[in-house]
Design a protein around this motif. Structure first.
Motif, PDB file in Angstrom:
ATOM      1  N   THR A  99      13.991  -3.574  -7.249  1.00 49.42           N
ATOM      2  CA  THR A  99      13.795  -2.698  -6.088  1.00 49.42           C
ATOM      3  C   THR A  99      12.477  -3.047  -5.391  1.00 49.42           C
ATOM      4  O   THR A  99      12.408  -3.079  -4.156  1.00 49.42           O
ATOM      5  CB  THR A  99      13.805  -1.214  -6.548  1.00 49.42           C
ATOM      6  OG1 THR A  99      15.019  -0.981  -7.250  1.00 49.42           O
ATOM      7  CG2 THR A  99      13.706  -0.267  -5.369  1.00 49.42           C
ATOM      8  N   LEU A 100      11.464  -3.379  -6.180  1.00 46.39           N
ATOM      9  CA  LEU A 100      10.178  -3.767  -5.590  1.00 46.39           C
ATOM     10  C   LEU A 100      10.320  -5.083  -4.823  1.00 46.39           C
ATOM     11  O   LEU A 100       9.859  -5.207  -3.688  1.00 46.39           O
ATOM     12  CB  LEU A 100       9.112  -3.875  -6.693  1.00 46.39           C
ATOM     13  CG  LEU A 100       7.717  -4.313  -6.267  1.00 46.39           C
ATOM     14  CD1 LEU A 100       7.181  -3.461  -5.120  1.00 46.39           C
ATOM     15  CD2 LEU A 100       6.745  -4.239  -7.442  1.00 46.39           C
ATOM     16  N   LEU A 101      11.010  -6.064  -5.432  1.00 45.18           N
ATOM     17  CA  LEU A 101      11.201  -7.333  -4.725  1.00 45.18           C
ATOM     18  C   LEU A 101      11.983  -7.122  -3.433  1.00 45.18           C
ATOM     19  O   LEU A 101      11.648  -7.669  -2.388  1.00 45.18           O
ATOM     20  CB  LEU A 101      11.953  -8.345  -5.600  1.00 45.18           C
ATOM     21  CG  LEU A 101      11.194  -9.027  -6.723  1.00 45.18           C
ATOM     22  CD1 LEU A 101      12.027 -10.164  -7.293  1.00 45.18           C
ATOM     23  CD2 LEU A 101       9.851  -9.581  -6.256  1.00 45.18           C
ATOM     24  N   LYS A 102      13.057  -6.283  -3.514  1.00 47.61           N
ATOM     25  CA  LYS A 102      13.880  -6.037  -2.313  1.00 47.61           C
ATOM     26  C   LYS A 102      13.061  -5.342  -1.223  1.00 47.61           C
ATOM     27  O   LYS A 102      13.278  -5.576  -0.042  1.00 47.61           O
ATOM     28  CB  LYS A 102      15.104  -5.182  -2.680  1.00 47.61           C
ATOM     29  CG  LYS A 102      16.199  -5.985  -3.384  1.00 47.61           C
ATOM     30  CD  LYS A 102      17.461  -5.180  -3.513  1.00 47.61           C
ATOM     31  CE  LYS A 102      17.621  -4.661  -4.923  1.00 47.61           C
ATOM     32  NZ  LYS A 102      18.786  -3.801  -5.129  1.00 47.61           N
ATOM     33  N   SER A 103      12.136  -4.500  -1.635  1.00 45.35           N
ATOM     34  CA  SER A 103      11.315  -3.804  -0.637  1.00 45.35           C
ATOM     35  C   SER A 103      10.380  -4.790   0.055  1.00 45.35           C
ATOM     36  O   SER A 103      10.209  -4.746   1.271  1.00 45.35           O
ATOM     37  CB  SER A 103      10.490  -2.692  -1.285  1.00 45.35           C
ATOM     38  OG  SER A 103      11.311  -1.849  -2.030  1.00 45.35           O
ATOM     39  N   ILE A 104       9.798  -5.709  -0.741  1.00 44.85           N
ATOM     40  CA  ILE A 104       8.914  -6.724  -0.128  1.00 44.85           C
ATOM     41  C   ILE A 104       9.737  -7.636   0.782  1.00 44.85           C
ATOM     42  O   ILE A 104       9.290  -8.055   1.844  1.00 44.85           O
ATOM     43  CB  ILE A 104       8.184  -7.557  -1.210  1.00 44.85           C
ATOM     44  CG1 ILE A 104       7.329  -6.654  -2.096  1.00 44.85           C
ATOM     45  CG2 ILE A 104       7.320  -8.639  -0.573  1.00 44.85           C
ATOM     46  CD1 ILE A 104       6.760  -7.360  -3.330  1.00 44.85           C
ATOM     47  N   LYS A 127       0.839  -1.210   0.000  1.00 51.16           N
ATOM     48  CA  LYS A 127       0.000   0.000   0.000  1.00 51.16           C
ATOM     49  C   LYS A 127       0.862   1.244   0.000  1.00 51.16           C
ATOM     50  O   LYS A 127       1.729   1.403   0.879  1.00 51.16           O
ATOM     51  CB  LYS A 127      -0.843   0.026   1.284  1.00 51.16           C
ATOM     52  CG  LYS A 127      -2.013  -0.897   1.301  1.00 51.16           C
ATOM     53  CD  LYS A 127      -2.877  -0.532   2.500  1.00 51.16           C
ATOM     54  CE  LYS A 127      -3.722  -1.680   2.950  1.00 51.16           C
ATOM     55  NZ  LYS A 127      -4.251  -1.486   4.304  1.00 51.16           N
ATOM     56  N   ASN A 128       0.627   2.101  -0.941  1.00 50.44           N
ATOM     57  CA  ASN A 128       1.309   3.414  -1.021  1.00 50.44           C
ATOM     58  C   ASN A 128       2.810   3.289  -0.771  1.00 50.44           C
ATOM     59  O   ASN A 128       3.377   4.043   0.021  1.00 50.44           O
ATOM     60  CB  ASN A 128       0.724   4.402   0.013  1.00 50.44           C
ATOM     61  CG  ASN A 128      -0.782   4.449  -0.056  1.00 50.44           C
ATOM     62  OD1 ASN A 128      -1.467   4.036   0.875  1.00 50.44           O
ATOM     63  ND2 ASN A 128      -1.300   4.914  -1.173  1.00 50.44           N
ATOM     64  N   LEU A 129       3.415   2.323  -1.435  1.00 49.13           N
ATOM     65  CA  LEU A 129       4.838   2.045  -1.188  1.00 49.13           C
ATOM     66  C   LEU A 129       5.745   3.008  -1.962  1.00 49.13           C
ATOM     67  O   LEU A 129       5.594   3.198  -3.177  1.00 49.13           O
ATOM     68  CB  LEU A 129       5.149   0.610  -1.622  1.00 49.13           C
ATOM     69  CG  LEU A 129       6.618   0.203  -1.522  1.00 49.13           C
ATOM     70  CD1 LEU A 129       6.981  -0.139  -0.088  1.00 49.13           C
ATOM     71  CD2 LEU A 129       6.912  -0.991  -2.416  1.00 49.13           C
ATOM     72  N   TYR A 130       6.685   3.586  -1.229  1.00 49.53           N
ATOM     73  CA  TYR A 130       7.751   4.387  -1.833  1.00 49.53           C
ATOM     74  C   TYR A 130       9.056   3.802  -1.326  1.00 49.53           C
ATOM     75  O   TYR A 130       9.195   3.578  -0.125  1.00 49.53           O
ATOM     76  CB  TYR A 130       7.682   5.851  -1.367  1.00 49.53           C
ATOM     77  CG  TYR A 130       6.510   6.620  -1.905  1.00 49.53           C
ATOM     78  CD1 TYR A 130       6.685   7.559  -2.929  1.00 49.53           C
ATOM     79  CD2 TYR A 130       5.229   6.425  -1.385  1.00 49.53           C
ATOM     80  CE1 TYR A 130       5.592   8.277  -3.423  1.00 49.53           C
ATOM     81  CE2 TYR A 130       4.146   7.134  -1.875  1.00 49.53           C
ATOM     82  CZ  TYR A 130       4.333   8.059  -2.893  1.00 49.53           C
ATOM     83  OH  TYR A 130       3.269   8.765  -3.378  1.00 49.53           O
ATOM     84  N   SER A 131      10.026   3.549  -2.220  1.00 51.19           N
ATOM     85  CA  SER A 131      11.341   3.154  -1.713  1.00 51.19           C
ATOM     86  C   SER A 131      12.389   3.397  -2.788  1.00 51.19           C
ATOM     87  O   SER A 131      12.059   3.630  -3.962  1.00 51.19           O
ATOM     88  CB  SER A 131      11.350   1.704  -1.243  1.00 51.19           C
ATOM     89  OG  SER A 131      11.413   0.836  -2.320  1.00 51.19           O
ATOM     90  N   GLY A 132      13.638   3.385  -2.369  1.00 49.54           N
ATOM     91  CA  GLY A 132      14.725   3.663  -3.313  1.00 49.54           C
ATOM     92  C   GLY A 132      16.063   3.641  -2.607  1.00 49.54           C
ATOM     93  O   GLY A 132      16.241   2.904  -1.622  1.00 49.54           O
ATOM     94  N   TYR A 133      16.982   4.400  -3.111  1.00 56.53           N
ATOM     95  CA  TYR A 133      18.355   4.365  -2.596  1.00 56.53           C
ATOM     96  C   TYR A 133      18.844   5.789  -2.315  1.00 56.53           C
ATOM     97  O   TYR A 133      18.503   6.714  -3.050  1.00 56.53           O
ATOM     98  CB  TYR A 133      19.286   3.716  -3.636  1.00 56.53           C
ATOM     99  CG  TYR A 133      18.764   2.400  -4.151  1.00 56.53           C
ATOM    100  CD1 TYR A 133      19.060   1.205  -3.504  1.00 56.53           C
ATOM    101  CD2 TYR A 133      17.937   2.354  -5.282  1.00 56.53           C
ATOM    102  CE1 TYR A 133      18.563  -0.006  -3.970  1.00 56.53           C
ATOM    103  CE2 TYR A 133      17.438   1.148  -5.754  1.00 56.53           C
ATOM    104  CZ  TYR A 133      17.753  -0.033  -5.105  1.00 56.53           C
ATOM    105  OH  TYR A 133      17.260  -1.232  -5.561  1.00 56.53           O
ATOM    106  N   ASP A 134      19.649   5.905  -1.279  1.00 55.09           N
ATOM    107  CA  ASP A 134      20.298   7.188  -0.936  1.00 55.09           C
ATOM    108  C   ASP A 134      19.297   8.348  -0.893  1.00 55.09           C
ATOM    109  O   ASP A 134      19.557   9.433  -1.425  1.00 55.09           O
ATOM    110  CB  ASP A 134      21.420   7.519  -1.949  1.00 55.09           C
ATOM    111  CG  ASP A 134      22.336   6.326  -2.161  1.00 55.09           C
ATOM    112  OD1 ASP A 134      22.665   5.667  -1.167  1.00 55.09           O
ATOM    113  OD2 ASP A 134      22.680   6.037  -3.335  1.00 55.09           O
TER     114      ASP A 134
END
Ligand SMILES: Nc1ncnc2c1ncn2[C@@H]1O[C@H](COP(=O)(O)OP(=O)(O)OP(=O)(O)O)[C@@H](O)[C@H]1O
Length: 262
Positions: free
Chosen positions: A42-47, A5-12
């Protein structure tokens, strides 16, 4: 159930994924597609809880970032892209690492039940007759299967796969996907996988999630999503035209004079 839900993620401090929302029910798989660099891994790593995120990744009602390591390992197994192998373990030893989630302590021995599950997992991927071989002596495709067996031995509720077929020949690609389909339906589990080969996606996916620049641009039934005109835009080629042209070549009658038969 897996809910993002409303996922934001990334690097640095820079967001790669922006406002990602989807659900995967037990007994289903989801294939993530999109061009290089769009944010699939990146999506897999976030999950997999390997990257900090904003928003929620919820498994069976629980936010992944609040789970301890072992409970998380019982819920989620990740098979990522395998590039190089450095450690000289046997196939059996490598697969036994999947039982970490159920061990009582760092030095605890494998139980009879662990041994049974490890052997069954190795058998499932067709490597039982070479279970004592060093993984440093295996082909890329065999290593891929060892890592799949390790995830099976981990017995999670969700398997995350990053390009699981990239070292496999066609028969082994299909076998692997069939293996996973069976695992999902027999055990009512979930698979979320990144697949580049859109033919395999057509074959395997229950649902498809298409990413562009870290955002979802299409989601749903594979036949609908893969027929969406957005696909050509996304990849920059006429994909259906390309696939159909290849099929036409497969249909060409063979000219026996041009064949080289040993
Ligand atoms: N460890 C990292 N540090 C900084 N940026 C990264 C890192 N890993 C990936 N990125 C960047 O995040 C973006 C998305 O990368 P990601 O690996 O998720 O894409 P992908 O869709 O899986 O690509 P591919 O199909 O090529 O495997 C890219 O711009 C990439 O350069």
């Amino acid at each position: 159930m897996l809910e993002v839900k409303n996922l934001y993620s990334g690097y640095d401090g820079k967001d790669i994924l922006k406002d990602i929302n989807f659900k995967v029910k037990n007994g289903e798989n989801l294939c993530i597609v999109g061009p290089n660099g769009c944010g699939k891994s990146t999506l897999l790593k976030s999950i997999a809880n390997l990257l900090e995120h904003r928003g929620s990744v919820i498994i069976d009602g629980k936010e992944v970032s609040s789970m301890d390591k072992k409970s998380f390992a019982r819920k989620v197994g990740l098979m990522s892209q395998i590039t190089q192998i450095y450690f000289p373990y046997t196939i059996y030893d490598t697969v036994s690492l999947g039982r970490y989630a159920y061990s009582k302590g760092a030095l605890s021995k494998l139980s009879k039940e662990d041994d049974k599950i490890i052997l069954e997992s190795i058998e499932k991927v067709g490597l039982l007759d070479i279970k004592d071989k060093m993984i440093t002596e295996l082909s890329g495709g065999q290593i891929q299967r060892v890592f799949l067996a390790r995830v099976f031995a981990q017995d999670p509720d969700i398997i995350l796969l990053d390009e699981p077929t990239n070292h496999l020949d066609l028969k082994n690609q299909i076998d692997l996907l069939e293996n996973l389909k069976e695992w999902i339906s027999v055990n009512n589990k979930i698979v979320v996988g990144v697949l580049h080969d859109l033919n395999l996606v057509q074959y395997f996916a229950d649902n498809v999630l298409m990413l562009k620049d870290g955002e979802i641009v299409a989601y749903g039934d594979p036949q609908e999503v893969l027929n969406d005109p957005i696909l050509d835009d996304l990849y920059g080629i006429d994909i259906k035209g390309f696939m159909t042209e290849i099929l036409r070549k497969w249909d060409t009658p063979i000219d026996n004079k041009k064949r080289i038969v040993k």
